[in-house]
Design a protein around this motif. Structure first.
Motif, short mmCIF file in Angstrom:
data_model
loop_
_atom_site.label_atom_id
_atom_site.label_comp_id
_atom_site.label_asym_id
_atom_site.label_seq_id
_atom_site.Cartn_x
_atom_site.Cartn_y
_atom_site.Cartn_z
N SER A 64 0.88 -1.32 0.09
CA SER A 64 -0.03 0.24 0.19
C SER A 64 0.87 1.10 -0.23
O SER A 64 1.44 1.33 0.98
N SER A 65 1.10 2.01 -1.02
CA SER A 65 1.58 3.30 -1.74
C SER A 65 2.06 4.07 -0.01
O SER A 65 3.51 4.93 0.13
N ASP A 66 1.27 4.38 0.10
CA ASP A 66 0.90 5.40 0.71
C ASP A 66 0.78 5.12 2.47
O ASP A 66 1.79 5.92 3.72
N GLU A 118 4.89 5.31 3.27
CA GLU A 118 5.22 6.18 2.93
C GLU A 118 5.38 7.47 4.48
O GLU A 118 5.70 7.71 5.20
N TYR A 173 -4.46 -0.78 -3.13
CA TYR A 173 -3.26 -0.46 -3.66
C TYR A 173 -2.35 0.77 -2.57
O TYR A 173 -1.47 0.48 -2.45
N PRO A 174 -3.07 1.90 -2.42
CA PRO A 174 -2.88 3.60 -1.77
C PRO A 174 -2.71 3.16 -0.40
O PRO A 174 -1.94 3.62 -0.12
#
Length: 239
Positions: free
Chosen positions: A33-35, A38, A142-143
């Motif tokens: 999960s990209s966010d 981060e 995904y995000p």
């Protein structure tokens, strides 16, 4: 056997969810999960470690910029019930499991709503599968937009109680509607909650006009609208 017939839609929703995320569920891997990679992991790790050490919710995050309020700057789902997983599971599994769980709940809650709305069981089932696997829902994984996922899952449950409340005038269902909306606020994604509130509001106005005002039933119209706002006040109090 009768119980199995009653719960077969939920078993299929569960099977669909497992089939989509089986690699994450049955291994020690991370659900990409990209966010979350981060910032989400840091927010939740800081939150869980602070609570475990001091037994209170952090009010200040000194690690970002020159410091930020932890709650008011919305460091994620601080008060949402699913956040409890972060205190009992490894962080990478807790973050992924919250997303996976709400994919299942989006189908289950939509099924409850469509059934109570009057659709046939097979039609309600088909609509629920379409909802839980819709790209705008399932791709939120995904995000790592967990808060959006929470609101998407709770939206049909709120509609379920609002519809039942308008149909039978039940004060209890208006309170249930308010509680669900309150959990939307606790999701921390206030934008999607705002859009959901507009949808609830416009549907209520439409029903009051079509059910009561056209028939010149002013007292029932005022009563129904007042009960709707009672639910909204409860939601704001929860938030």
């Amino acid at each position: 056997m009768d119980q199995l017939k009653k719960f077969w839609p939920y078993l299929i929703f569960f099977a669909i969810t497992v089939s989509l995320f089986h690699e994450f569920l049955f291994t020690n891997g991370v659900l990409f999960s990209s966010d979350q990679l981060e910032s989400g992991i840091f927010f939740r790790k800081f939150y869980s470690e602070f609570v475990k050490e001091f037994w209170e919710i952090p009010l200040w995050d000194r690690f970002i910029s020159c410091g930020l309020p932890f709650v008011d700057a919305t460091h994620g789902d601080t008060f949402y019930p699913a956040a409890v997983l972060q205190f009992f599971l490894p962080m990478h599994k807790a973050l992924g499991l919250k997303l996976v769980l709400h994919v299942f709940l989006s189908g289950a809650f939509m099924f409850v709503f469509l059934k109570n709305y009057g659709l046939r069981k097979i039609t309600a089932f088909a609509g629920s599968v379409a909802y839980m696997t819709a790209p705008m829902i399932v791709t939120l994984v995904y995000p790592g937009h967990d808060a959006k996922m929470y609101v998407a899952a709770l939206l049909p449950l709120g509609f379920n109680f609002l519809y039942k409340a308008i149909e039978d005038g039940s004060k209890r269902n208006y309170l249930y509607f308010g509680a669900v909306t309150g959990f939307m606020i606790l999701s921390s994604h206030l934008q999607t909650t705002y859009f959901a509130l507009w949808l609830y509001f416009l549907y209520t106005v439409y029903r009051i006009i079509s059910d009561h005002l056209i028939k010149k039933q002013t007292v029932k119209a005022v009563s129904g609208f007042g009960l709707f706002w009672t639910g909204i006040v409860l939601a704001l109090m929860i938030g």
